[in-house]
Write a protein that holds these residues in place. Structure first.
Motif, short mmCIF file in Angstrom:
data_model
loop_
_atom_site.label_atom_id
_atom_site.label_comp_id
_atom_site.label_asym_id
_atom_site.label_seq_id
_atom_site.Cartn_x
_atom_site.Cartn_y
_atom_site.Cartn_z
N GLN A 20 21.19 42.84 46.88
CA GLN A 20 20.98 44.20 46.41
C GLN A 20 19.73 44.85 47.00
O GLN A 20 19.41 45.98 46.67
CB GLN A 20 20.87 44.21 44.87
CG GLN A 20 22.13 43.78 44.16
CD GLN A 20 23.30 44.71 44.46
OE1 GLN A 20 23.17 45.93 44.37
NE2 GLN A 20 24.44 44.13 44.83
N ARG A 21 19.03 44.12 47.86
CA ARG A 21 17.79 44.69 48.39
C ARG A 21 17.82 44.80 49.91
O ARG A 21 18.57 44.10 50.58
CB ARG A 21 16.57 43.88 47.94
CG ARG A 21 16.45 42.49 48.55
CD ARG A 21 15.33 41.72 47.88
NE ARG A 21 15.05 40.45 48.57
CZ ARG A 21 14.06 40.29 49.45
NH1 ARG A 21 13.28 41.31 49.74
NH2 ARG A 21 13.86 39.12 50.03
N LYS A 22 17.01 45.70 50.40
CA LYS A 22 16.91 45.92 51.84
C LYS A 22 15.75 45.11 52.39
O LYS A 22 14.63 45.18 51.89
CB LYS A 22 16.69 47.42 52.13
CG LYS A 22 16.61 47.74 53.60
CD LYS A 22 16.59 49.25 53.84
CE LYS A 22 15.27 49.86 53.41
NZ LYS A 22 15.18 51.29 53.79
N LEU A 23 16.04 44.32 53.41
CA LEU A 23 15.02 43.49 54.06
C LEU A 23 14.57 44.19 55.35
O LEU A 23 15.37 44.39 56.26
CB LEU A 23 15.60 42.11 54.36
CG LEU A 23 14.65 41.05 54.91
CD1 LEU A 23 13.57 40.72 53.88
CD2 LEU A 23 15.41 39.80 55.30
N THR A 24 13.32 44.58 55.39
CA THR A 24 12.78 45.27 56.56
C THR A 24 12.21 44.26 57.55
O THR A 24 11.29 43.50 57.20
CB THR A 24 11.69 46.28 56.15
OG1 THR A 24 12.29 47.29 55.33
CG2 THR A 24 11.08 46.95 57.37
N ILE A 25 12.74 44.23 58.78
CA ILE A 25 12.27 43.31 59.80
C ILE A 25 11.32 44.02 60.77
O ILE A 25 10.23 43.53 61.05
CB ILE A 25 13.46 42.70 60.58
CG1 ILE A 25 14.45 42.03 59.61
CG2 ILE A 25 12.96 41.71 61.62
CD1 ILE A 25 13.85 40.89 58.82
N LEU A 26 11.75 45.15 61.29
CA LEU A 26 10.90 45.97 62.15
C LEU A 26 10.60 47.27 61.41
O LEU A 26 11.52 47.95 60.96
CB LEU A 26 11.61 46.26 63.49
CG LEU A 26 12.08 45.03 64.29
CD1 LEU A 26 12.78 45.47 65.57
CD2 LEU A 26 10.92 44.09 64.59
N ASN A 27 9.32 47.59 61.32
CA ASN A 27 8.91 48.68 60.45
C ASN A 27 8.10 49.73 61.22
O ASN A 27 6.90 49.88 61.05
CB ASN A 27 8.09 48.13 59.28
CG ASN A 27 7.81 49.15 58.21
OD1 ASN A 27 8.52 50.14 58.11
ND2 ASN A 27 6.79 48.91 57.41
N GLY A 28 8.79 50.42 62.15
CA GLY A 28 8.11 51.45 62.94
C GLY A 28 7.40 50.88 64.14
O GLY A 28 6.24 51.20 64.41
N VAL A 29 8.08 50.04 64.91
CA VAL A 29 7.48 49.37 66.07
C VAL A 29 7.26 50.36 67.21
O VAL A 29 8.18 51.07 67.61
CB VAL A 29 8.37 48.21 66.55
CG1 VAL A 29 7.94 47.73 67.94
CG2 VAL A 29 8.33 47.06 65.56
N ASP A 30 6.05 50.38 67.72
CA ASP A 30 5.71 51.11 68.95
C ASP A 30 5.28 50.08 69.98
O ASP A 30 4.38 49.28 69.74
CB ASP A 30 4.58 52.11 68.70
CG ASP A 30 5.00 53.26 67.80
OD1 ASP A 30 6.05 53.86 68.06
OD2 ASP A 30 4.27 53.55 66.83
N PHE A 31 5.93 50.13 71.15
CA PHE A 31 5.64 49.13 72.18
C PHE A 31 6.07 49.67 73.53
O PHE A 31 7.08 50.36 73.64
CB PHE A 31 6.41 47.84 71.87
CG PHE A 31 6.31 46.78 72.94
CD1 PHE A 31 5.16 46.04 73.10
CD2 PHE A 31 7.39 46.55 73.80
CE1 PHE A 31 5.07 45.08 74.09
CE2 PHE A 31 7.31 45.59 74.78
CZ PHE A 31 6.14 44.85 74.94
#
Length: 227
Positions: A20-31
């Motif tokens: 029921q939850r959202k798992l954030t892996i990449l959170n606004g990556v700048d590269f």
């Protein structure tokens, strides 16, 4: 003059549903990755290393932000367009070589070129040139099972760059090799990057090899940060 940027991740987000939850892996990556640059991605398992490589390589779509390759925004392209870009502009190398066992070393390198539309004689000439550059031309007609681990991985690298991509993405390319062979394979890869102007992002747990690259980054709290 500043080096030409060939790959840019701009505010990239990647999420997965876990129950029921959202798992954030990449959170606004700048590269950014520039032409002729080798960058080491040194990150523990579970931090999003593979997700970052898959998103940068257009294997996964970003949930937010965009992936810019060669100046072209790619994050929202159709599956067919993304497949064409992967085939022509991105090379992949994995920890396991994934060579086709029924084909020789030279045939494995010819394959992606012929899929792109080259004639067999042109593809073979290019494949032999790469095998020679990787110092295993004498093993051209051997099948993967007849090659050492280091030879197999050098064939895999040659196959990945056969279509002269803009970017090479490598996930633990020396992870299955002993230290001496790992350094030999890395030397060959490094020389190829420098000679061709390829841009390379290489995930590795080998800190000795990471220290020899142009810069090192890691993933922390869903962001790519310098080491």
């Amino acid at each position: 003059m500043a080096a030409e940027i060939v790959l840019e991740l701009r505010a990239v987000e990647r999420h997965y549903e876990q129950g029921q939850r959202k798992l954030t892996i990449l959170n606004g990556v700048d590269f950014t990755l520039s032409k002729g640059e080798m960058v080491a991605l040194v990150a523990p398992s579970g931090t999003g290393k593979s997700t970052l490589l898959h998103t940068a390589g257009l294997l996964e779509r970003p949930d937010g932000g965009d992936v810019i390759l060669g100046g072209r925004a790619c994050g929202r392209l159709s599956d067919d367009d993304r497949t064409a870009i992967r085939r022509n502009d991105i090379g992949f190398v994995y920890q396991f070589h994934h060579l086709l066992p029924e084909f020789s070393a030279v045939e494995n390198i010819m394959m992606p070129q012929m899929v792109k539309g080259l004639r067999a004689d042109e593809a073979r000439a290019r494949a032999m040139q790469l095998l020679d550059y990787m110092q295993i031309a004498k093993r051209a007609d051997h099948r993967p099972a007849e090659l050492s681990g280091g030879e197999q991985q050098r064939v895999a690298i040659a196959r990945a760059v056969a279509n002269a991509p803009l970017v090479l993405l490598a996930d633990e390319p020396t992870g299955n090799l002993d230290p001496t062979t790992a350094h030999y394979v890395f030397d060959a890869l490094s020389a190829l990057v420098r000679q061709s102007g390829l841009a390379a992002l290489i995930a590795t747990h080998n800190h000795d090899l990471a220290a020899r690259m142009d810069r090192r980054v890691t993933i922390s709290d869903g962001h790519v940060v310098p080491l």
